[in-house]
Write a protein that holds these residues in place. Structure first.
Motif, PDB file in Angstrom:
ATOM      1  N   PRO A   1      32.540  51.332  49.393  1.00 53.99           N
ATOM      2  CA  PRO A   1      33.203  50.097  49.817  1.00 53.99           C
ATOM      3  C   PRO A   1      33.188  49.038  48.716  1.00 53.99           C
ATOM      4  N   ALA A   2      34.228  48.196  48.719  1.00 47.23           N
ATOM      5  CA  ALA A   2      34.375  47.071  47.790  1.00 47.23           C
ATOM      6  C   ALA A   2      34.206  47.484  46.333  1.00 47.23           C
ATOM      7  N   PRO A   3      34.958  48.473  45.863  1.00 47.43           N
ATOM      8  CA  PRO A   3      34.759  48.932  44.480  1.00 47.43           C
ATOM      9  C   PRO A   3      35.134  47.895  43.436  1.00 47.43           C
ATOM     10  N   LEU A   4      36.200  47.127  43.692  1.00 46.90           N
ATOM     11  CA  LEU A   4      36.631  46.137  42.705  1.00 46.90           C
ATOM     12  C   LEU A   4      35.601  45.027  42.558  1.00 46.90           C
ATOM     13  N   ALA A   5      35.069  44.539  43.685  1.00 41.75           N
ATOM     14  CA  ALA A   5      34.055  43.487  43.627  1.00 41.75           C
ATOM     15  C   ALA A   5      32.783  43.983  42.942  1.00 41.75           C
ATOM     16  N   LEU A   6      32.340  45.180  43.300  1.00 40.47           N
ATOM     17  CA  LEU A   6      31.129  45.724  42.682  1.00 40.47           C
ATOM     18  C   LEU A   6      31.341  46.005  41.196  1.00 40.47           C
ATOM     19  N   ALA A   7      32.554  46.402  40.812  1.00 44.43           N
ATOM     20  CA  ALA A   7      32.830  46.652  39.394  1.00 44.43           C
ATOM     21  C   ALA A   7      32.760  45.358  38.590  1.00 44.43           C
ATOM     22  N   THR A   8      33.306  44.278  39.131  1.00 50.45           N
ATOM     23  CA  THR A   8      33.245  43.000  38.423  1.00 50.45           C
ATOM     24  C   THR A   8      31.806  42.492  38.342  1.00 50.45           C
ATOM     25  N   ILE A   9      31.033  42.700  39.407  1.00 52.44           N
ATOM     26  CA  ILE A   9      29.626  42.293  39.383  1.00 52.44           C
ATOM     27  C   ILE A   9      28.859  43.106  38.348  1.00 52.44           C
ATOM     28  N   SER A  10      29.085  44.418  38.323  1.00 50.48           N
ATOM     29  CA  SER A  10      28.397  45.273  37.352  1.00 50.48           C
ATOM     30  C   SER A  10      28.780  44.903  35.929  1.00 50.48           C
ATOM     31  N   GLY A  11      30.054  44.632  35.698  1.00 47.47           N
ATOM     32  CA  GLY A  11      30.481  44.245  34.358  1.00 47.47           C
ATOM     33  C   GLY A  11      29.893  42.925  33.922  1.00 47.47           C
ATOM     34  N   ALA A  12      29.894  41.946  34.832  1.00 47.84           N
ATOM     35  CA  ALA A  12      29.345  40.638  34.473  1.00 47.84           C
ATOM     36  C   ALA A  12      27.846  40.719  34.188  1.00 47.84           C
ATOM     37  N   LEU A  13      27.122  41.510  34.988  1.00 49.60           N
ATOM     38  CA  LEU A  13      25.682  41.637  34.783  1.00 49.60           C
ATOM     39  C   LEU A  13      25.337  42.463  33.546  1.00 49.60           C
ATOM     40  N   ALA A  14      26.311  43.207  33.019  1.00 52.35           N
ATOM     41  CA  ALA A  14      26.071  43.938  31.769  1.00 52.35           C
ATOM     42  C   ALA A  14      25.856  42.992  30.606  1.00 52.35           C
ATOM     43  N   PHE A  15      26.238  41.733  30.783  1.00 55.78           N
ATOM     44  CA  PHE A  15      26.002  40.718  29.755  1.00 55.78           C
ATOM     45  C   PHE A  15      24.515  40.444  29.582  1.00 55.78           C
ATOM     46  N   VAL A  16      23.740  40.741  30.628  1.00 56.52           N
ATOM     47  CA  VAL A  16      22.288  40.522  30.583  1.00 56.52           C
ATOM     48  C   VAL A  16      21.610  41.871  30.392  1.00 56.52           C
ATOM     49  N   PRO A  17      20.983  42.138  29.263  1.00 58.32           N
ATOM     50  CA  PRO A  17      20.365  43.455  29.041  1.00 58.32           C
ATOM     51  C   PRO A  17      19.154  43.678  29.949  1.00 58.32           C
ATOM     52  N   TYR A  18      18.845  44.949  30.172  1.00 61.32           N
ATOM     53  CA  TYR A  18      17.678  45.399  30.941  1.00 61.32           C
ATOM     54  C   TYR A  18      17.807  45.030  32.418  1.00 61.32           C
ATOM     55  N   PHE A  19      17.695  43.741  32.734  1.00 57.88           N
ATOM     56  CA  PHE A  19      17.670  43.326  34.134  1.00 57.88           C
ATOM     57  C   PHE A  19      19.045  43.396  34.792  1.00 57.88           C
ATOM     58  N   GLY A  20      20.107  43.224  34.007  1.00 58.80           N
ATOM     59  CA  GLY A  20      21.444  43.177  34.581  1.00 58.80           C
ATOM     60  C   GLY A  20      21.840  44.457  35.282  1.00 58.80           C
ATOM     61  N   SER A  21      21.604  45.608  34.647  1.00 62.31           N
ATOM     62  CA  SER A  21      21.983  46.884  35.257  1.00 62.31           C
ATOM     63  C   SER A  21      21.153  47.174  36.498  1.00 62.31           C
ATOM     64  N   ILE A  22      19.868  46.802  36.482  1.00 60.46           N
ATOM     65  CA  ILE A  22      19.012  47.016  37.658  1.00 60.46           C
ATOM     66  C   ILE A  22      19.505  46.165  38.828  1.00 60.46           C
ATOM     67  N   LEU A  23      19.809  44.903  38.559  1.00 54.30           N
ATOM     68  CA  LEU A  23      20.305  44.023  39.618  1.00 54.30           C
ATOM     69  C   LEU A  23      21.650  44.502  40.148  1.00 54.30           C
ATOM     70  N   ALA A  24      22.520  45.006  39.269  1.00 53.48           N
ATOM     71  CA  ALA A  24      23.812  45.521  39.713  1.00 53.48           C
ATOM     72  C   ALA A  24      23.635  46.715  40.639  1.00 53.48           C
ATOM     73  N   MET A  25      22.692  47.599  40.314  1.00 52.29           N
ATOM     74  CA  MET A  25      22.438  48.753  41.183  1.00 52.29           C
ATOM     75  C   MET A  25      21.893  48.312  42.537  1.00 52.29           C
TER      76      MET A  25
ATOM     77  N   SER B   1      26.106  52.119  33.668  1.00 49.35           N
ATOM     78  CA  SER B   1      25.110  51.401  32.867  1.00 49.35           C
ATOM     79  C   SER B   1      24.481  52.320  31.822  1.00 49.35           C
ATOM     80  N   PHE B   2      24.289  53.598  32.178  1.00 48.73           N
ATOM     81  CA  PHE B   2      23.725  54.550  31.214  1.00 48.73           C
ATOM     82  C   PHE B   2      24.681  54.766  30.045  1.00 48.73           C
TER      83      PHE B   2
END
Length: 344
Positions: A234-258, A284-285
């Motif tokens: 569900p909500a793939p577009l919203a989750l994709a934008t959240i994952s992309g934006a959080l990729a700006f923050v290393p280490y913690f960003g990918s964990i928070l996106a998951m 993220s990998f």
């Protein structure tokens, strides 16, 4: 006796003068620290303004060389092109994105409530609640909601600062030489060469780092969105934008996106939650272990331990904006250290 008395008097006056100078320097230092502490919300906005101006100036420089236009016209074209891209994206995906973010806003509290209910119903959860930590899991929704509200408030403040940041970046990108000359003029004469070298190097490194990060964000959002859509999460577009934006923050960003992806998909079933974690984790990998190392091999590398502790320090000082801007700030500190080490 008169000579000794005069010598002693001169020594006392000299000591008093030096004490007064030290006291004035100490008072000025305390005043500067106090002012900086009071401006903790403004300093990230100033630094973000510099980053936007550097990126804007860098893209405009490439447009100028490619089309043979003046720098001012290139800056205007880049601004208009960015605005047009945002408008077109909103026209194509705006309605769908808003609906999916509404779904995210409803699914996350529902997932938290579901997890609380499962913990309450499980014997292990009751044991931990009563005999170990003495926590009532049924009352954990309130602090979670408060933290979520604080996060939304910080995002709102960030958007408000963003308007002034873009305006400031326009002025800075239009004439960066004047501002750099002003900074150099305020530097002691013996250190002006070092300051000029620091400004040149930090500008070049930050511009290169920004282009790399924007590419990483776009790739992460593309990979995550494609995987989420393919898995039927569900909500793939919203989750994709959240994952992309959080990729700006290393280490913690990918964990928070998951975590966000799992919480959004959990009310729709455990299989959806697992697929969401797999999709965002895979993106993220790929971004973290294949794309980013290859791109960063051509730019300034910061030791991971240094970067991690700098992120914690900036988060403590400046909150959410500190986490977002910790990496470029650490890059600037690395450049400053390099310039200082060279001149030692």
């Amino acid at each position: 006796m008169k000579i000794n008395f005069l010598t002693k008097s001169i020594d006392q006056n000299d000591f008093a003068s030096r004490t007064a100078v030290v006291a004035m320097i100490a008072a000025a230092t305390v005043a500067v620290v106090f002012v900086v502490w009071q401006l903790t919300d403004l300093l990230p906005a100033v630094f973000a303004t510099i980053l936007i101006a550097l990126a804007w100036r860098g893209v405009a420089g490439r447009v100028s060389r490619l089309l043979g236009l003046s720098q001012g016209v290139s800056l205007a074209l880049v601004a208009l092109g960015t605005l047009a891209s945002i408008v077109v994206a909103l026209m194509l995906f705006g309605g769908q994105l808003v609906r999916q973010y509404d779904e995210v806003a409803l699914d996350i509290p529902a997932a938290i409530a579901m997890l609380e209910r499962l913990v309450e119903e499980h014997p292990w959860g009751r044991f931990v609640e009563k005999f170990v930590v003495h926590v009532d899991f049924s009352k954990m929704t309130t602090p979670v909601a408060q933290q979520f509200g604080a996060f939304l408030g910080s995002v709102g403040n960030g958007l408000a600062y963003g308007i002034f940041t873009i305006i400031g970046a326009a002025y800075l990108a239009a004439d960066p030489g004047s501002y750099a000359a002003g900074v150099i003029a305020l530097t002691p004469a013996s250190r002006r060469t070092d300051m000029a070298l620091f400004l040149d190097r930090s500008g070049a490194v930050l511009r290169q780092w920004l282009f790399i990060q924007l590419y990483v964000v776009a790739m992460n959002a593309l990979f995550a969105g494609a995987a989420l859509w393919a898995f039927g999460v569900p909500a793939p577009l919203a989750l994709a934008t959240i994952s992309g934006a959080l990729a700006f923050v290393p280490y913690f960003g990918s964990i928070l996106a998951m975590i966000i992806g799992v919480l959004v998909a959990l009310p729709h079933g455990l299989d959806n939650a697992a697929l969401a974690a797999l999709a965002i984790g895979s993106a993220s990998f790929i971004e973290g272990y294949l794309i980013t190392p290859y791109l960063q091999s051509r730019s300034l590398m910061v030791p991971p331990v240094v970067l991690l502790f700098c992120m914690l320090a900036f988060a403590s000082l400046f909150g959410t904006m500190g986490v977002v801007l910790a990496v470029p700030a650490t890059v600037v500190l690395s450049v400053a250290y390099g310039v200082f080490a060279e001149n030692r």
